[in-house]
Design an enzyme around this catalytic site. Sequence first.
Site, PDB file in Angstrom:
ATOM      1  N   VAL A   1       0.832  -1.202   0.000  1.00 32.83           N
ATOM      2  CA  VAL A   1       0.000   0.000   0.000  1.00 32.83           C
ATOM      3  C   VAL A   1       0.868   1.255   0.000  1.00 32.83           C
ATOM      4  O   VAL A   1       0.607   2.221  -0.723  1.00 32.83           O
ATOM      5  CB  VAL A   1      -0.965  -0.011   1.204  1.00 32.83           C
ATOM      6  N   CYS A   2       1.923   1.254   0.814  1.00 28.92           N
ATOM      7  CA  CYS A   2       2.829   2.399   0.881  1.00 28.92           C
ATOM      8  C   CYS A   2       3.477   2.673  -0.473  1.00 28.92           C
ATOM      9  O   CYS A   2       3.682   3.830  -0.851  1.00 28.92           O
ATOM     10  CB  CYS A   2       3.921   2.144   1.920  1.00 28.92           C
ATOM     11  N   THR A   3       3.814   1.629  -1.182  1.00 27.38           N
ATOM     12  CA  THR A   3       4.441   1.790  -2.493  1.00 27.38           C
ATOM     13  C   THR A   3       3.515   2.562  -3.422  1.00 27.38           C
ATOM     14  O   THR A   3       3.954   3.476  -4.138  1.00 27.38           O
ATOM     15  CB  THR A   3       4.780   0.410  -3.089  1.00 27.38           C
TER      16      THR A   3
END
Length: 212
Positions: free
Chosen positions: A44-46
């Site tokens: 998700v952070c990516t």
Amino acid sequence: MTLRLGDIAPDFTQESSEGPIHFYDYLGDSWGILFSHPADYTPVCTTELGYTAKLKSEFEKRGVKAIALSVDDVESHRGWINDINETQNTQVNFPILADKDRKVSTLYDFIHPNASETLTVRSLIIIDPNKKVRLIITYPASTGRNFHEILRVIDSLQLTDNYKVATPANWQDGEDVVIVPSLKDEAELKERFPKGYTAVKPYLRLTPQPNK
């Protein structure tokens, strides 16, 4: 430390993917967005960091600087940035703080022990040019942020700082706004809102966005 709206955002110096960051110097007279991530190399952070990079021109026209944070080290960040650039078809164009010692995470209350004792939660803070905290949003680790909402809030904050208005539910830039209830003088109303207004109720007065 627990931050609340209106508090002065704490200053700090910390290593980052772009070298040492002195936070206040980095922000200068700009608005700022500081957002935390649970860890490097997470899916998700990516997507979030890639989307932030793609919004560079939108942030710039609003006078906003973005800066991210993860508890991993600089070497890890730089490797992860390569993955972000490759998978999200962009180039990361903002620093990622290396908060291995949890210094900034502690200052900004980014670690919530009941969610995780070691990882930062997915929090985002908007800071104005006076270094005041204007928005705090915290998402669960499983849910990516809505960056269109972040831009909408910035538009609202910058508008309402300069005019005696507020923005109604689901407002988007260019739509009608609400005149603040404290403004009652008819002469001032005519001066401030030459396009007029519609009084739905005495306390609910709609007017075209004054800077459009």
